[in-house]
Write a protein that holds these residues in place. Structure first.
Motif, mmCIF file in Angstrom:
data_model
loop_
_atom_site.group_PDB
_atom_site.id
_atom_site.type_symbol
_atom_site.label_atom_id
_atom_site.label_comp_id
_atom_site.label_asym_id
_atom_site.label_seq_id
_atom_site.Cartn_x
_atom_site.Cartn_y
_atom_site.Cartn_z
ATOM 1 N N SER A 50 45.169 37.833 30.747
ATOM 2 C CA SER A 50 46.002 38.785 30.015
ATOM 3 C C SER A 50 45.547 40.213 30.269
ATOM 4 O O SER A 50 44.365 40.452 30.545
ATOM 5 N N ARG A 51 46.471 41.151 30.174
ATOM 6 C CA ARG A 51 46.111 42.581 30.200
ATOM 7 C C ARG A 51 47.046 43.329 29.252
ATOM 8 O O ARG A 51 48.219 43.002 29.151
ATOM 9 N N GLY A 70 39.713 45.657 39.609
ATOM 10 C CA GLY A 70 39.218 46.515 38.541
ATOM 11 C C GLY A 70 39.921 46.157 37.242
ATOM 12 O O GLY A 70 41.096 45.799 37.251
ATOM 13 N N TYR A 71 39.200 46.221 36.148
ATOM 14 C CA TYR A 71 39.746 45.890 34.833
ATOM 15 C C TYR A 71 40.270 44.455 34.799
ATOM 16 O O TYR A 71 41.241 44.137 34.107
ATOM 17 N N PHE A 72 39.664 43.579 35.577
ATOM 18 C CA PHE A 72 40.163 42.201 35.713
ATOM 19 C C PHE A 72 39.049 41.190 35.493
ATOM 20 O O PHE A 72 39.281 40.115 34.936
ATOM 21 N N GLN A 121 42.989 48.982 39.631
ATOM 22 C CA GLN A 121 43.444 47.943 38.703
ATOM 23 C C GLN A 121 44.168 46.787 39.398
ATOM 24 O O GLN A 121 44.419 45.766 38.783
#
Lengths: 451, 99
Positions: free
Chosen positions: B9-10, A214-216, A210
């Motif tokens: 954003s996350r 990752g997840y970005f 992350q």
């Protein structure tokens, strides 16, 4: 100035293995952590342990160690992991046996114990449960596990005693990283500012990919090169607690101030007070600088003294959730799905199914954001030519949950035209509740296995 | 303009609480989001989903805001009836907001 390199080989229980292998092979690491324990995972693991006292550790332990053990020896990388889950002792024994089978000698495996307080919860019956408007005694018959978030002390002790692999249960995630930092640099446990920096580094690493892209990725806005072979992160940490986040050259992904900022704030509430058993970190003065390709320097975390209480995470048998789904297509798809949803709702009322909470979603229209935001995003619902109806409800009894899915399936012969692909299911829900107990109540013990 | 044009954003989750970061791509836009994206507009934007208080924490040195939204996850990851039990998709919803 002394610097150490810590890699992060897993961000959740089922994470990929080959980026961790790449890290161990090419990352020039001193340590690798594997963070594999979500809140609910340990409750489920505890149930496995009840069925078989030798089990209750991470189900991928053997799969991971098969690759990790030879590299641990060959590359002299120490391994710290919470894959012990509900049974660190058994995990350590399994690792020892695997090492012996591989002909590996001189490996010391430490099991950090003391987080499991299930047998001792009677003394906390009058404590308030954080998530519920209740005392612990109100749910005591449903509780199936109770594990305290412990800090880095056990890891430090294990490393002082020469452990090559440290296996824990419910340790605070950042403590997997703070442990080797404290051991290597000998920071005083009362040096709150440095501890705050160490907690931040742990927080940045704990989700593995992350922070490396990752997840970005968001094509056109946040592009990530070769996301399919995402590399996992390395923290280069100096004795002042300054850190550079990077990754293995040639691996996929990206390390930028943007990826680091997203991860810094991830799962944090008050940025001046991120509470862990080892201290309370303060990120409000943190700064980041891109100092090279895939290299971000992060400074400025501080901290406050450790809290007097520790959080206990308890799994308890909560309820059942029943679900049913059906798809509608073509013109009028939303209108037919809506009619179907109304039918299911009325049927459940009419037949007297006992439901505590109920929800109807139209997937493709409002299932993520309900109506207000969906309306702002989709101006005309009738243009949707594929809609999946989803009905779900929470019940106290299994049979009631079963009836929810059954009513959806019955739409095949009793509902609107053209419905297809019905599915249904029932899940027993183990939920998590927390209490806070005095720190002095917890005694950490470290056991050793030697191959 | 949608927030998506200037920020990323996350979302994170803890129990029944969701936190949504809002991070500007260019630091000069920080004052704009600080002024426009108040707890009031965020609470209004998420009113169907978030049933508790919205708090905002500021990180000017990183060009970021953090919104902490109580009672946002249908009772929490374990017991939520929502398709997205973690509320992971809430970050994308915030970026849809027009300022």
């Amino acid at each position: 100035m002394k610097t150490i390199r810590i890699g992060s080989g897993a961000g959740y229980a089922g994470d990929r293995l080959e980026p961790a292998v790449e890290l161990m092979e090419k990352g020039n690491l001193d340590y690798i952590i594997f963070e594999c324990l979500a809140e609910r995972t340990i409750a489920i693991a505890q149930e496995e342990k009840l069925k078989n006292p030798d089990k209750g550790y991470n189900g991928l332990l053997e799969y991971r160690m098969d690759k990790v053990l030879p590299l641990c020896v060959e590359k002299k990388v120490k391994v710290i992991t919470n894959m012990g889950a509900a049974n660190p002792q058994s995990a350590a024994i399994v690792i020892k046996k695997m090492a012996e089978e591989k002909g590996i000698k001189g490996l010391k495996i430490a099991a950090v114990l003391g987080d499991d307080i299930y047998d001792k919860i009677d003394k906390y019956m009058d404590y308030d449960v954080l998530e519920l408007d209740a005392k612990l005694k109100d749910i005591k018959d449903q509780v199936i596990s109770a594990n305290v978030y412990i800090g880095a002390d056990g890891v430090v002790e294990a490393l002082k005693n020469g452990a090559d692999i440290v296996v824990t249960g419910r340790i605070a995630d950042p403590a997997l990283v703070l442990g080797p930092i404290l051991y290597e640099f000998g920071w005083d446990s009362e040096d709150h500012e440095k501890i705050g920096k160490g907690i931040m580094i742990g927080h940045l690493l704990e989700c593995a990919g992350q922070i490396t892209g990752g997840y970005f990725a968001d094509p056109g806005y946040k592009d990530v090169p070769e996301l399919w072979k995402l590399g996992f992160p390395i923290a280069e940490i100096n004795e002042n607690g300054e850190v550079v986040i990077t990754k293995v050259d040639g691996s996929g992904g990206t390390v930028t101030t943007q990826t680091c900022k997203e991860q810094l704030i991830y799962e944090i509430h008050d940025l001046t007070a991120y509470v862990t058993p080892d201290g309370i970190a303060d990120y409000s003065d943190v700064t980041m600088e891109q100092i090279g390709l895939d290299r971000v320097e992060i400074k400025g975390a501080t901290g406050k003294k450790k809290p007097d209480t520790l959080k206990v995470s308890m799994g308890y048998r909560d309820c059942y959730i029943g679900e049913g789904e059906m798809s509608y297509g073509g013109s009028g798809a939303y209108e037919r799905a809506k009619l179907a949803g109304e039918i299911v709702k009325k049927r459940l009322e009419y037949t007297g199914v006992n439901i505590e909470e109920f929800r109807i979603d139209y997937i493709g229209i409002n299932s993520l954001y309900k109506d207000q935001i969906s309306d702002a995003m989709i101006r005309e619902r009738s243009v949707c030519k594929e809609v999946r109806l989803r009905v779900s409800g929470r019940t106290a009894e299994r049979m009631d949950a079963v009836k929810i899915g059954n009513e959806v399936e019955a739409l095949y012969t009793n509902g609107p035209a053209g419905g297809g692909g019905a599915t249904q299911g029932v899940k027993e829900i183990v939920s998590i509740a927390s209490i806070f107990i005095p720190r002095e109540d917890i005694k950490i013990e470290v056991n050793y296995e030697e191959a | 303009m949608k927030l998506r044009e200037i920020a990323h954003s996350r979302t994170g989750d803890k129990g029944n609480i969701s936190n949504v970061s809002l991070i500007v791509f260019n630091e000069e836009d920080y004052r704009l989001i600080e002024e426009k994206v108040t707890t009031k507009v965020v609470k209004e934007w998420f009113k169907d989903i978030v049933h508790g208080e919205v708090k905002r924490y500021e990180l000017p040195k990183l060009g970021a805001l953090n919104f902490v939204m109580d009672k946002a996850l249908g009772g929490g990851v374990t017991r939520s009836l929502a398709l997205d039990k973690h509320g992971k998709s809430l970050s994308a919803a915030l970026l849809e907001m027009e300022i």
